[in-house]
Design a protein around this motif. Structure first.
Motif, PDB file in Angstrom:
ATOM      1  N   MET A   1       0.834  -1.203   0.000  1.00 23.69           N
ATOM      2  CA  MET A   1       0.000   0.000   0.000  1.00 23.69           C
ATOM      3  C   MET A   1       0.867   1.252   0.000  1.00 23.69           C
ATOM      4  N   SER A   2       1.950   1.225   0.751  1.00 25.52           N
ATOM      5  CA  SER A   2       2.864   2.359   0.793  1.00 25.52           C
ATOM      6  C   SER A   2       3.460   2.633  -0.586  1.00 25.52           C
ATOM      7  N   MET A   3       3.862   1.569  -1.274  1.00 24.04           N
ATOM      8  CA  MET A   3       4.425   1.732  -2.618  1.00 24.04           C
ATOM      9  C   MET A   3       3.392   2.265  -3.593  1.00 24.04           C
ATOM     10  N   LEU A   4       2.172   1.766  -3.498  1.00 25.62           N
ATOM     11  CA  LEU A   4       1.132   2.223  -4.420  1.00 25.62           C
ATOM     12  C   LEU A   4       0.804   3.693  -4.190  1.00 25.62           C
ATOM     13  N   PHE A   5       0.712   4.100  -2.943  1.00 25.13           N
ATOM     14  CA  PHE A   5       0.402   5.495  -2.648  1.00 25.13           C
ATOM     15  C   PHE A   5       1.544   6.430  -3.030  1.00 25.13           C
ATOM     16  N   SER A   6       2.781   5.955  -2.939  1.00 20.45           N
ATOM     17  CA  SER A   6       3.923   6.825  -3.227  1.00 20.45           C
ATOM     18  C   SER A   6       4.402   6.740  -4.674  1.00 20.45           C
ATOM     19  N   SER A   7       3.748   5.928  -5.489  1.00 24.46           N
ATOM     20  CA  SER A   7       4.158   5.767  -6.881  1.00 24.46           C
ATOM     21  C   SER A   7       3.938   7.062  -7.659  1.00 24.46           C
ATOM     22  N   PRO A   8       4.978   7.556  -8.345  1.00 26.22           N
ATOM     23  CA  PRO A   8       4.817   8.773  -9.149  1.00 26.22           C
ATOM     24  C   PRO A   8       3.743   8.618 -10.229  1.00 26.22           C
ATOM     25  N   ALA A   9       3.588   7.411 -10.754  1.00 25.72           N
ATOM     26  CA  ALA A   9       2.599   7.164 -11.805  1.00 25.72           C
ATOM     27  C   ALA A   9       1.203   6.920 -11.239  1.00 25.72           C
ATOM     28  N   GLY A  10       1.109   6.739  -9.927  1.00 23.34           N
ATOM     29  CA  GLY A  10      -0.183   6.455  -9.310  1.00 23.34           C
ATOM     30  C   GLY A  10      -0.571   4.998  -9.374  1.00 23.34           C
ATOM     31  N   GLU A  11       0.298   4.179  -9.952  1.00 22.07           N
ATOM     32  CA  GLU A  11       0.051   2.744 -10.067  1.00 22.07           C
ATOM     33  C   GLU A  11       1.374   2.024 -10.256  1.00 22.07           C
ATOM     34  N   GLU A  12       1.358   0.733 -10.005  1.00 25.09           N
ATOM     35  CA  GLU A  12       2.550  -0.113 -10.186  1.00 25.09           C
ATOM     36  C   GLU A  12       2.103  -1.448 -10.757  1.00 25.09           C
ATOM     37  N   ASN A  13       2.995  -2.092 -11.501  1.00 27.40           N
ATOM     38  CA  ASN A  13       2.659  -3.438 -11.967  1.00 27.40           C
ATOM     39  C   ASN A  13       3.224  -4.470 -10.990  1.00 27.40           C
ATOM     40  N   SER A  14       2.726  -5.674 -11.091  1.00 25.97           N
ATOM     41  CA  SER A  14       3.086  -6.733 -10.143  1.00 25.97           C
ATOM     42  C   SER A  14       4.575  -7.023 -10.140  1.00 25.97           C
TER      43      SER A  14
ATOM     44  N   VAL B   1      -0.330  -6.499 -15.219  1.00 27.42           N
ATOM     45  CA  VAL B   1      -1.448  -6.093 -14.388  1.00 27.42           C
ATOM     46  C   VAL B   1      -0.963  -4.906 -13.561  1.00 27.42           C
ATOM     47  N   PHE B   2      -1.699  -3.812 -13.651  1.00 28.05           N
ATOM     48  CA  PHE B   2      -1.349  -2.606 -12.915  1.00 28.05           C
ATOM     49  C   PHE B   2      -2.303  -2.434 -11.743  1.00 28.05           C
ATOM     50  N   HIS B   3      -1.762  -1.988 -10.620  1.00 33.51           N
ATOM     51  CA  HIS B   3      -2.516  -1.859  -9.379  1.00 33.51           C
ATOM     52  C   HIS B   3      -2.424  -0.422  -8.884  1.00 33.51           C
ATOM     53  N   ARG B   4      -3.538   0.071  -8.345  1.00 29.13           N
ATOM     54  CA  ARG B   4      -3.551   1.402  -7.754  1.00 29.13           C
ATOM     55  C   ARG B   4      -4.370   1.355  -6.469  1.00 29.13           C
ATOM     56  N   PRO B   5      -4.084   2.247  -5.545  1.00 30.16           N
ATOM     57  CA  PRO B   5      -4.819   2.236  -4.281  1.00 30.16           C
ATOM     58  C   PRO B   5      -6.234   2.777  -4.464  1.00 30.16           C
ATOM     59  N   ALA B   6      -7.161   2.244  -3.701  1.00 27.69           N
ATOM     60  CA  ALA B   6      -8.544   2.736  -3.681  1.00 27.69           C
ATOM     61  C   ALA B   6      -8.660   3.674  -2.484  1.00 27.69           C
ATOM     62  N   SER B   7      -8.321   4.920  -2.713  1.00 30.07           N
ATOM     63  CA  SER B   7      -8.247   5.902  -1.633  1.00 30.07           C
ATOM     64  C   SER B   7      -9.561   6.051  -0.875  1.00 30.07           C
ATOM     65  N   ALA B   8     -10.687   5.970  -1.576  1.00 28.22           N
ATOM     66  CA  ALA B   8     -11.986   6.143  -0.919  1.00 28.22           C
ATOM     67  C   ALA B   8     -12.225   5.064   0.137  1.00 28.22           C
ATOM     68  N   ALA B   9     -11.826   3.838  -0.156  1.00 25.51           N
ATOM     69  CA  ALA B   9     -12.036   2.740   0.792  1.00 25.51           C
ATOM     70  C   ALA B   9     -11.187   2.934   2.044  1.00 25.51           C
ATOM     71  N   LEU B  10      -9.949   3.361   1.865  1.00 27.48           N
ATOM     72  CA  LEU B  10      -9.087   3.606   3.026  1.00 27.48           C
ATOM     73  C   LEU B  10      -9.555   4.822   3.811  1.00 27.48           C
ATOM     74  N   GLY B  11     -10.030   5.847   3.112  1.00 26.39           N
ATOM     75  CA  GLY B  11     -10.566   7.022   3.785  1.00 26.39           C
ATOM     76  C   GLY B  11     -11.795   6.692   4.606  1.00 26.39           C
ATOM     77  N   ALA B  12     -12.656   5.833   4.066  1.00 30.33           N
ATOM     78  CA  ALA B  12     -13.854   5.427   4.795  1.00 30.33           C
ATOM     79  C   ALA B  12     -13.488   4.646   6.051  1.00 30.33           C
ATOM     80  N   LEU B  13     -12.480   3.777   5.949  1.00 32.89           N
ATOM     81  CA  LEU B  13     -12.036   3.018   7.117  1.00 32.89           C
ATOM     82  C   LEU B  13     -11.468   3.956   8.180  1.00 32.89           C
TER      83      LEU B  13
END
Length: 119
Positions: free
Chosen positions: A48-61, A97-109
């Motif tokens: 999650m830390s890597m996904l949030f800090s990714s300059p591209a906003g996403e990372e591949n596996s 496969v590219f992955h990005r964080p779902a900020s809304a879900a973490l914000g809701a938690l």
């Protein structure tokens, strides 16, 4: 072996009254606990830390596996847990496969755990 929590649909962000608003129902507590369980692993927190800090906003596996020094199958396992909890969104593009964080879900938690955290 630890007792597994029941499997429920966690694709939508957690939606219940904040913990501080009074005693939670058993179902609401289970919803929160399952999401926290998905984050209760150091590798998943690092992902999650890597996904949030990714300059591209996403990372591949493959890039996640290389950066975290884990196998792609281990990364895939952790990403599946994070997707089930609604914390990661994944898209296949060609062979990657590219992955990005779902900020809304973490914000809701966060809002459920502490309604004043994001103010």
């Amino acid at each position: 072996m630890p007792k597994a929590l029941p499997t429920i649909d966690m694709s939508a962000p957690v939606c219940c009254a904040p913990v501080a608003s009074g005693p939670m129902s058993e179902d609401d507590a289970l919803q929160v606990a399952l999401r926290l369980k998905a984050l209760a692993d150091p590798a998943r927190v690092r992902i999650m830390s890597m996904l949030f800090s990714s300059p591209a906003g996403e990372e591949n596996s493959g890039d996640l596996a290389a950066a975290l020094e884990l196998t792609e199958s281990t990364i895939s396992h952790h990403l599946a847990q994070l997707r089930r909890a609604g914390f990661v969104v994944s898209d296949r593009r060609g062979m990657n496969v590219f992955h990005r964080p779902a900020s809304a879900a973490l914000g809701a938690l966060c809002a459920v755990l502490d309604p004043n955290c994001c103010r």
